[in-house]
Scaffold this motif. Structure first.
Motif, PDB file in Angstrom:
ATOM      1  N   GLU A  34      13.922-100.462   6.988  1.00  0.00           N
ATOM      2  CA  GLU A  34      14.289 -99.181   6.490  1.00  0.00           C
ATOM      3  C   GLU A  34      15.616 -99.702   5.966  1.00  0.00           C
ATOM      4  O   GLU A  34      16.472 -99.854   5.363  1.00  0.00           O
ATOM      5  N   ASN A  35      16.174-101.511   6.165  1.00  0.00           N
ATOM      6  CA  ASN A  35      17.468-101.985   5.973  1.00  0.00           C
ATOM      7  C   ASN A  35      16.972-102.930   4.867  1.00  0.00           C
ATOM      8  O   ASN A  35      17.707-103.254   3.951  1.00  0.00           O
ATOM      9  N   SER A  36      15.564-102.174   4.160  1.00  0.00           N
ATOM     10  CA  SER A  36      14.992-103.101   2.950  1.00  0.00           C
ATOM     11  C   SER A  36      15.298-102.366   1.763  1.00  0.00           C
ATOM     12  O   SER A  36      14.732-100.961   1.564  1.00  0.00           O
ATOM     13  N   TYR A  37      15.820-102.947   0.487  1.00  0.00           N
ATOM     14  CA  TYR A  37      16.270-101.943  -0.271  1.00  0.00           C
ATOM     15  C   TYR A  37      14.813-101.510  -1.192  1.00  0.00           C
ATOM     16  O   TYR A  37      14.562-100.822  -1.418  1.00  0.00           O
ATOM     17  N   ILE A  38      13.493-102.549  -1.086  1.00  0.00           N
ATOM     18  CA  ILE A  38      12.218-102.218  -1.423  1.00  0.00           C
ATOM     19  C   ILE A  38      11.750-101.327  -0.621  1.00  0.00           C
ATOM     20  O   ILE A  38      10.764 -99.943  -0.875  1.00  0.00           O
ATOM     21  N   TYR A  39      11.834-101.215   0.497  1.00  0.00           N
ATOM     22  CA  TYR A  39      11.691-100.350   1.084  1.00  0.00           C
ATOM     23  C   TYR A  39      12.016 -99.304   1.306  1.00  0.00           C
ATOM     24  O   TYR A  39      11.203 -97.845   1.148  1.00  0.00           O
ATOM     25  N   GLN A  40      13.325 -98.628   1.175  1.00  0.00           N
ATOM     26  CA  GLN A  40      13.733 -97.606   0.523  1.00  0.00           C
ATOM     27  C   GLN A  40      13.776 -96.933  -0.570  1.00  0.00           C
ATOM     28  O   GLN A  40      13.648 -96.051  -1.197  1.00  0.00           O
ATOM     29  N   LEU A  41      13.214 -97.480  -1.790  1.00  0.00           N
ATOM     30  CA  LEU A  41      12.741 -97.800  -3.314  1.00  0.00           C
ATOM     31  C   LEU A  41      11.497 -97.047  -2.922  1.00  0.00           C
ATOM     32  O   LEU A  41      11.388 -96.196  -3.703  1.00  0.00           O
ATOM     33  N   SER A  42      10.661 -97.981  -2.323  1.00  0.00           N
ATOM     34  CA  SER A  42       9.187 -97.389  -1.972  1.00  0.00           C
ATOM     35  C   SER A  42       9.093 -95.398  -1.967  1.00  0.00           C
ATOM     36  O   SER A  42       8.623 -94.520  -2.029  1.00  0.00           O
ATOM     37  N   LYS A  43      10.265 -96.076  -0.516  1.00  0.00           N
ATOM     38  CA  LYS A  43       9.875 -94.489  -0.012  1.00  0.00           C
ATOM     39  C   LYS A  43      10.535 -93.188  -0.737  1.00  0.00           C
ATOM     40  O   LYS A  43       9.631 -91.879  -0.184  1.00  0.00           O
ATOM     41  N   LYS A  44      11.319 -93.645  -1.711  1.00  0.00           N
ATOM     42  CA  LYS A  44      11.765 -92.263  -3.043  1.00  0.00           C
ATOM     43  C   LYS A  44      10.235 -91.508  -3.522  1.00  0.00           C
ATOM     44  O   LYS A  44      10.470 -90.965  -5.054  1.00  0.00           O
ATOM     45  N   GLY A  45       9.278 -92.824  -3.482  1.00  0.00           N
ATOM     46  CA  GLY A  45       8.184 -92.428  -4.471  1.00  0.00           C
ATOM     47  C   GLY A  45       8.140 -92.917  -5.881  1.00  0.00           C
ATOM     48  O   GLY A  45       9.069 -93.397  -6.336  1.00  0.00           O
ATOM     49  N   ILE A  46       7.034 -92.845  -6.546  1.00  0.00           N
ATOM     50  CA  ILE A  46       6.444 -92.565  -7.612  1.00  0.00           C
ATOM     51  C   ILE A  46       7.461 -92.593  -8.850  1.00  0.00           C
ATOM     52  O   ILE A  46       7.257 -94.268  -9.867  1.00  0.00           O
ATOM     53  N   ASN A  47       7.781 -91.792  -8.367  1.00  0.00           N
ATOM     54  CA  ASN A  47       8.626 -90.870  -9.730  1.00  0.00           C
ATOM     55  C   ASN A  47       9.921 -91.607  -9.967  1.00  0.00           C
ATOM     56  O   ASN A  47      10.730 -92.673 -11.407  1.00  0.00           O
ATOM     57  N   ARG A  48      10.658 -92.656  -8.860  1.00  0.00           N
ATOM     58  CA  ARG A  48      11.319 -92.830  -9.108  1.00  0.00           C
ATOM     59  C   ARG A  48      11.895 -94.229  -9.171  1.00  0.00           C
ATOM     60  O   ARG A  48      12.722 -94.949 -10.438  1.00  0.00           O
ATOM     61  N   ILE A  49      10.357 -95.331  -8.348  1.00  0.00           N
ATOM     62  CA  ILE A  49      10.339 -96.226  -8.276  1.00  0.00           C
ATOM     63  C   ILE A  49       9.962 -96.557 -10.695  1.00  0.00           C
ATOM     64  O   ILE A  49      10.141 -97.234 -11.026  1.00  0.00           O
ATOM     65  N   SER A  50       8.560 -95.500 -11.008  1.00  0.00           N
ATOM     66  CA  SER A  50       8.920 -95.451 -12.741  1.00  0.00           C
ATOM     67  C   SER A  50      10.462 -95.809 -13.042  1.00  0.00           C
ATOM     68  O   SER A  50      10.721 -96.716 -14.625  1.00  0.00           O
ATOM     69  N   GLN A  51      11.488 -94.652 -12.111  1.00  0.00           N
ATOM     70  CA  GLN A  51      12.476 -93.969 -13.156  1.00  0.00           C
ATOM     71  C   GLN A  51      13.465 -95.196 -13.579  1.00  0.00           C
ATOM     72  O   GLN A  51      13.798 -96.032 -13.988  1.00  0.00           O
ATOM     73  N   LYS A  52      13.450 -95.794 -12.447  1.00  0.00           N
ATOM     74  CA  LYS A  52      13.847 -97.361 -12.173  1.00  0.00           C
ATOM     75  C   LYS A  52      13.214 -98.784 -12.888  1.00  0.00           C
ATOM     76  O   LYS A  52      14.318 -99.204 -13.741  1.00  0.00           O
ATOM     77  N   LEU A  53      12.235 -98.932 -13.660  1.00  0.00           N
ATOM     78  CA  LEU A  53      10.867 -99.060 -13.765  1.00  0.00           C
ATOM     79  C   LEU A  53      11.619 -99.458 -15.391  1.00  0.00           C
ATOM     80  O   LEU A  53      12.178-100.177 -16.259  1.00  0.00           O
ATOM     81  N   GLY A  54      12.066 -97.831 -15.308  1.00  0.00           N
ATOM     82  CA  GLY A  54      11.917 -97.361 -16.848  1.00  0.00           C
ATOM     83  C   GLY A  54      13.846 -97.945 -17.506  1.00  0.00           C
ATOM     84  O   GLY A  54      13.986 -98.756 -18.182  1.00  0.00           O
ATOM     85  N   GLU A  55      14.927 -97.659 -16.686  1.00  0.00           N
ATOM     86  CA  GLU A  55      16.314 -98.769 -16.521  1.00  0.00           C
ATOM     87  C   GLU A  55      16.401 -99.921 -16.703  1.00  0.00           C
ATOM     88  O   GLU A  55      16.948-100.007 -17.665  1.00  0.00           O
ATOM     89  N   GLU A  56      15.047-100.129 -15.877  1.00  0.00           N
ATOM     90  CA  GLU A  56      15.219-102.205 -16.163  1.00  0.00           C
ATOM     91  C   GLU A  56      14.482-102.118 -17.350  1.00  0.00           C
ATOM     92  O   GLU A  56      15.352-103.079 -18.150  1.00  0.00           O
ATOM     93  N   THR A  57      13.662-102.072 -18.409  1.00  0.00           N
ATOM     94  CA  THR A  57      13.040-101.948 -19.246  1.00  0.00           C
ATOM     95  C   THR A  57      14.154-102.036 -21.014  1.00  0.00           C
ATOM     96  O   THR A  57      14.597-102.321 -21.097  1.00  0.00           O
TER      97      THR A  57
END
Length: 194
Positions: A120-143
């Motif tokens: 629960e205290n992990s950024y990785i887990y928290q991002l993963s929990k938000k789902g594919i759309n949020r992960i993809s959005q974050k990847l787009g921001e980083e791009t």
């Protein structure tokens, strides 16, 4: 040939790619035969008093590449391809050693571990929990951030944004049920055809 009438036989598991010793377990005839048939390392658990396939819960299997028998025919050396951390505590080996493999594979294992253990205290887990759309959005921001930095001359900022992009890409791969090795296989296949 191994004589299992003597009792349990020690089985040393070694990474087939790096030669790092990953763990030690014990096999009886049944565990040995199951390992051969399924191409996954299976031990006889002395504490559980039953057969135990490494990875049966974590899915961090040890896929057998080769099995060698020592000169006294009473110990096995199993060369295997690990599908994740070998130790149940999350480290590469049962001796808390880092397997000398590419750091990307190590980072991928850390990402998997944090998501699988629902830390629960992990950024990785928290991002993963938000789902594919949020992960993809974050990847787009980083791009976008990487593209912006590529137009300047600050190599440090460019490299940091590159690292951020790659890190979030590994999280996306995990969420999709894939690994960086899947991508490497495609690149190697393309290379072999060129």
């Amino acid at each position: 040939m191994i004589d299992f009438k003597k009792g349990l036989i020690p089985a040393i598991v070694q990474d087939s790619k790096t030669d790092k010793v990953l763990m030690l377990g014990y096999m009886n005839q049944e565990a040995y035969q199951k390992s051969i048939n399924e191409k996954k390392v299976t031990f006889y658990s002395r504490s559980k008093k039953r057969l135990w396939t490494k990875g049966e819960i974590s899915k961090n299997y040890l896929f057998i590449e080769n099995i060698l028998i020592d000169c006294d025919e009473d110990t096995l050396l199993i060369k295997a391809k690990p599908a994740g951390p070998t130790c149940h505590k999350g480290s590469d080996t049962c001796w808390k050693e880092m397997n000398n493999k590419n750091f990307l594979f190590y980072l991928e294992d850390i990402i998997s571990h944090k998501i699988n253990k629902k830390q629960e205290n992990s950024y990785i887990y928290q991002l993963s929990k938000k789902g594919i759309n949020r992960i993809s959005q974050k990847l787009g921001e980083e791009t976008i951030e990487l593209i912006i930095e590529s137009k300047d001359d600050n190599k440090n900022l460019f490299l940091n944004e590159s690292a951020d992009l790659l890190f979030h890409y590994l999280i996306l791969l995990k969420k999709k049920g894939l690994k960086i090795q899947n991508v490497i296989n495609i690149l190697e296949n393309r290379h072999s055809k060129s």
